[in-house]
Design a protein around this motif. Structure first.
Motif, PDB file in Angstrom:
ATOM      1  N   GLU A 153       0.847  -1.195   0.000  1.00 42.33           N
ATOM      2  CA  GLU A 153       0.000   0.000   0.000  1.00 42.33           C
ATOM      3  C   GLU A 153       0.882   1.244   0.000  1.00 42.33           C
ATOM      4  OE1 GLU A 153      -3.184   0.135   2.929  1.00 42.33           O
ATOM      5  OE2 GLU A 153      -2.929  -2.031   3.202  1.00 42.33           O
ATOM      6  N   THR A 154       0.670   2.130  -0.969  1.00 41.84           N
ATOM      7  CA  THR A 154       1.468   3.358  -1.058  1.00 41.84           C
ATOM      8  C   THR A 154       1.336   4.178   0.221  1.00 41.84           C
ATOM      9  OG1 THR A 154       1.287   3.404  -3.450  1.00 41.84           O
ATOM     10  CG2 THR A 154       1.875   5.469  -2.387  1.00 41.84           C
ATOM     11  N   ALA A 155       0.164   4.145   0.838  1.00 42.34           N
ATOM     12  CA  ALA A 155      -0.048   4.909   2.073  1.00 42.34           C
ATOM     13  C   ALA A 155       0.908   4.462   3.183  1.00 42.34           C
ATOM     14  CB  ALA A 155      -1.491   4.759   2.543  1.00 42.34           C
ATOM     15  N   LYS A 156       1.338   3.201   3.124  1.00 41.73           N
ATOM     16  CA  LYS A 156       2.264   2.689   4.143  1.00 41.73           C
ATOM     17  C   LYS A 156       3.718   2.802   3.699  1.00 41.73           C
ATOM     18  CE  LYS A 156      -1.042  -0.394   6.259  1.00 41.73           C
ATOM     19  NZ  LYS A 156      -1.375  -1.758   6.634  1.00 41.73           N
ATOM     20  N   ALA A 157       3.963   3.318   2.512  1.00 40.39           N
ATOM     21  CA  ALA A 157       5.321   3.453   1.986  1.00 40.39           C
ATOM     22  C   ALA A 157       5.723   4.920   1.953  1.00 40.39           C
ATOM     23  CB  ALA A 157       5.412   2.814   0.609  1.00 40.39           C
ATOM     24  N   LYS A 158       5.512   5.598   3.084  1.00 42.78           N
ATOM     25  CA  LYS A 158       5.903   7.003   3.242  1.00 42.78           C
ATOM     26  C   LYS A 158       6.778   7.101   4.478  1.00 42.78           C
ATOM     27  CE  LYS A 158       1.824   8.874   1.010  1.00 42.78           C
ATOM     28  NZ  LYS A 158       0.692   9.789   1.085  1.00 42.78           N
ATOM     29  N   PHE A 159       7.931   7.741   4.321  1.00 46.42           N
ATOM     30  CA  PHE A 159       8.921   7.789   5.389  1.00 46.42           C
ATOM     31  C   PHE A 159       9.471   9.205   5.477  1.00 46.42           C
ATOM     32  CE2 PHE A 159       8.717   3.847   3.074  1.00 46.42           C
ATOM     33  CZ  PHE A 159       8.351   2.965   4.082  1.00 46.42           C
ATOM     34  N   THR A 160       9.700   9.678   6.682  1.00 42.79           N
ATOM     35  CA  THR A 160      10.142  11.066   6.862  1.00 42.79           C
ATOM     36  C   THR A 160      11.623  11.145   7.213  1.00 42.79           C
ATOM     37  OG1 THR A 160       9.478  11.043   9.176  1.00 42.79           O
ATOM     38  CG2 THR A 160       7.854  11.839   7.577  1.00 42.79           C
ATOM     39  N   GLY A 161      12.170  12.329   6.982  1.00 46.62           N
ATOM     40  CA  GLY A 161      13.556  12.607   7.310  1.00 46.62           C
ATOM     41  C   GLY A 161      13.850  14.059   7.017  1.00 46.62           C
ATOM     42  N   PHE A 162      15.119  14.405   7.033  1.00 40.08           N
ATOM     43  CA  PHE A 162      15.530  15.755   6.650  1.00 40.08           C
ATOM     44  C   PHE A 162      16.894  15.698   5.989  1.00 40.08           C
ATOM     45  CE2 PHE A 162      16.604  15.181  11.138  1.00 40.08           C
ATOM     46  CZ  PHE A 162      17.960  15.478  11.162  1.00 40.08           C
ATOM     47  N   THR A 163      17.102  16.626   5.053  1.00 41.52           N
ATOM     48  CA  THR A 163      18.385  16.719   4.366  1.00 41.52           C
ATOM     49  C   THR A 163      19.375  17.418   5.288  1.00 41.52           C
ATOM     50  OG1 THR A 163      17.902  18.865   3.383  1.00 41.52           O
ATOM     51  CG2 THR A 163      17.245  16.913   2.117  1.00 41.52           C
ATOM     52  N   GLY A 164      20.605  17.417   4.873  1.00 41.79           N
ATOM     53  CA  GLY A 164      21.640  18.111   5.633  1.00 41.79           C
ATOM     54  C   GLY A 164      22.940  17.355   5.503  1.00 41.79           C
ATOM     55  N   GLY A 165      23.988  18.053   5.432  1.00 46.27           N
ATOM     56  CA  GLY A 165      25.283  17.410   5.297  1.00 46.27           C
ATOM     57  C   GLY A 165      26.077  18.060   4.192  1.00 46.27           C
ATOM     58  N   SER A 166      27.370  17.782   4.203  1.00 43.49           N
ATOM     59  CA  SER A 166      28.239  18.376   3.194  1.00 43.49           C
ATOM     60  C   SER A 166      28.988  17.303   2.408  1.00 43.49           C
ATOM     61  CB  SER A 166      29.217  19.346   3.851  1.00 43.49           C
ATOM     62  OG  SER A 166      29.926  18.689   4.867  1.00 43.49           O
ATOM     63  N   PHE A 167      28.532  16.042   2.517  1.00 47.26           N
ATOM     64  CA  PHE A 167      29.108  14.938   1.750  1.00 47.26           C
ATOM     65  C   PHE A 167      28.540  14.989   0.329  1.00 47.26           C
ATOM     66  CE2 PHE A 167      28.618  10.496   0.278  1.00 47.26           C
ATOM     67  CZ  PHE A 167      29.964  10.148   0.200  1.00 47.26           C
ATOM     68  N   SER A 168      29.408  15.101  -0.655  1.00 53.54           N
ATOM     69  CA  SER A 168      28.967  15.178  -2.047  1.00 53.54           C
ATOM     70  C   SER A 168      28.547  13.802  -2.539  1.00 53.54           C
ATOM     71  CB  SER A 168      30.092  15.717  -2.935  1.00 53.54           C
ATOM     72  OG  SER A 168      29.679  15.684  -4.286  1.00 53.54           O
ATOM     73  N   LEU A 169      27.298  13.680  -2.980  1.00 53.11           N
ATOM     74  CA  LEU A 169      26.803  12.396  -3.480  1.00 53.11           C
ATOM     75  C   LEU A 169      27.540  11.951  -4.739  1.00 53.11           C
ATOM     76  CD1 LEU A 169      22.985  12.803  -2.781  1.00 53.11           C
ATOM     77  CD2 LEU A 169      24.666  11.456  -1.499  1.00 53.11           C
ATOM     78  N   SER A 170      28.168  12.875  -5.445  1.00 48.98           N
ATOM     79  CA  SER A 170      28.958  12.489  -6.620  1.00 48.98           C
ATOM     80  C   SER A 170      30.197  11.680  -6.216  1.00 48.98           C
ATOM     81  CB  SER A 170      29.347  13.709  -7.451  1.00 48.98           C
ATOM     82  OG  SER A 170      30.183  14.557  -6.709  1.00 48.98           O
ATOM     83  N   ALA A 171      30.555  11.690  -4.928  1.00 48.42           N
ATOM     84  CA  ALA A 171      31.659  10.851  -4.446  1.00 48.42           C
ATOM     85  C   ALA A 171      31.277   9.369  -4.493  1.00 48.42           C
ATOM     86  CB  ALA A 171      32.058  11.246  -3.028  1.00 48.42           C
ATOM     87  N   ILE A 172      29.972   9.068  -4.438  1.00 47.07           N
ATOM     88  CA  ILE A 172      29.507   7.687  -4.575  1.00 47.07           C
ATOM     89  C   ILE A 172      29.555   7.297  -6.044  1.00 47.07           C
ATOM     90  CG2 ILE A 172      27.527   6.124  -4.298  1.00 47.07           C
ATOM     91  CD1 ILE A 172      26.726   7.882  -1.853  1.00 47.07           C
ATOM     92  N   SER A 173      29.056   8.197  -6.891  1.00 43.01           N
ATOM     93  CA  SER A 173      29.093   7.988  -8.340  1.00 43.01           C
ATOM     94  C   SER A 173      28.815   9.313  -9.045  1.00 43.01           C
ATOM     95  CB  SER A 173      28.040   6.960  -8.746  1.00 43.01           C
ATOM     96  OG  SER A 173      28.081   6.738 -10.134  1.00 43.01           O
TER      97      SER A 173
END
Length: 163
Positions: free
Chosen positions: A44-64
């Motif tokens: 159920e899409t209604a049960k596939a919702k998760f919360t959080g917050f952004t933040g950080g200075s790690f560049s995601l391009s370092a992963i790829s």
């Protein structure tokens, strides 16, 4: 046999034994910032919702720098993944989207192996990121929700939809 030292007859003795012990040690699982969730086909899409917050200075391009479809991987996040998604079976298509009320977010999903990377940025006219893709194999996926600029904090809801 005065001063007989059998371990010296074993080439690399202690080093090899120590290396073998380190390899045999269990790997500690990486704990995500905002939790782990499991999905099976028909969820159920209604049960596939998760919360959080952004933040950080790690560049995601370092992963790829680019994902499997040659999309650019951008944004800044925490080095630890924000969420871990476990797919209990294969999915033919999934859409993963971020709702931060239109803030400039990015998305990087790695899994189920270390070579498969999916990246997302703006969705249509919205600055919120999304990934709509096919061939999601059973397994564990690390998810990073980033911001376009380093250190910026946006509250968000991560939504997973089965297509």
């Amino acid at each position: 046999m005065e001063n007989y030292r059998p371990w010296l007859n074993f080439r690399g003795g202690w080093l090899v034994a120590l290396s073998a012990a380190m390899i045999a040690s269990p790997v500690i699982a990486e704990t995500p910032n905002f939790g782990k969730f499991n999905l099976s086909p028909g969820f159920e899409t209604a049960k596939a919702k998760f919360t959080g917050f952004t933040g950080g200075s790690f560049s995601l391009s370092a992963i790829s720098n680019r994902d499997r479809d040659r999309n650019v991987c951008i944004g800044f996040a925490d080095p630890k993944p924000d969420h871990i998604m476990v797919l209990e079976k294969d999915f033919s298509r999934l859409k993963v989207l971020v709702n931060s009320r239109g803030n400039d977010t990015t998305l990087l999903i790695k899994g189920p192996d270390d070579k498969t990377i999916r990246c997302g940025d703006d969705t249509g006219k919205s600055k919120d990121a999304s990934i709509d893709d096919e061939q999601w194999k059973r397994g564990s996926y690390k998810i990073w929700v980033g911001a376009f600029k380093p250190g910026v904090k946006y509250d968000y809801t991560l939504i997973v939809q089965e297509k």
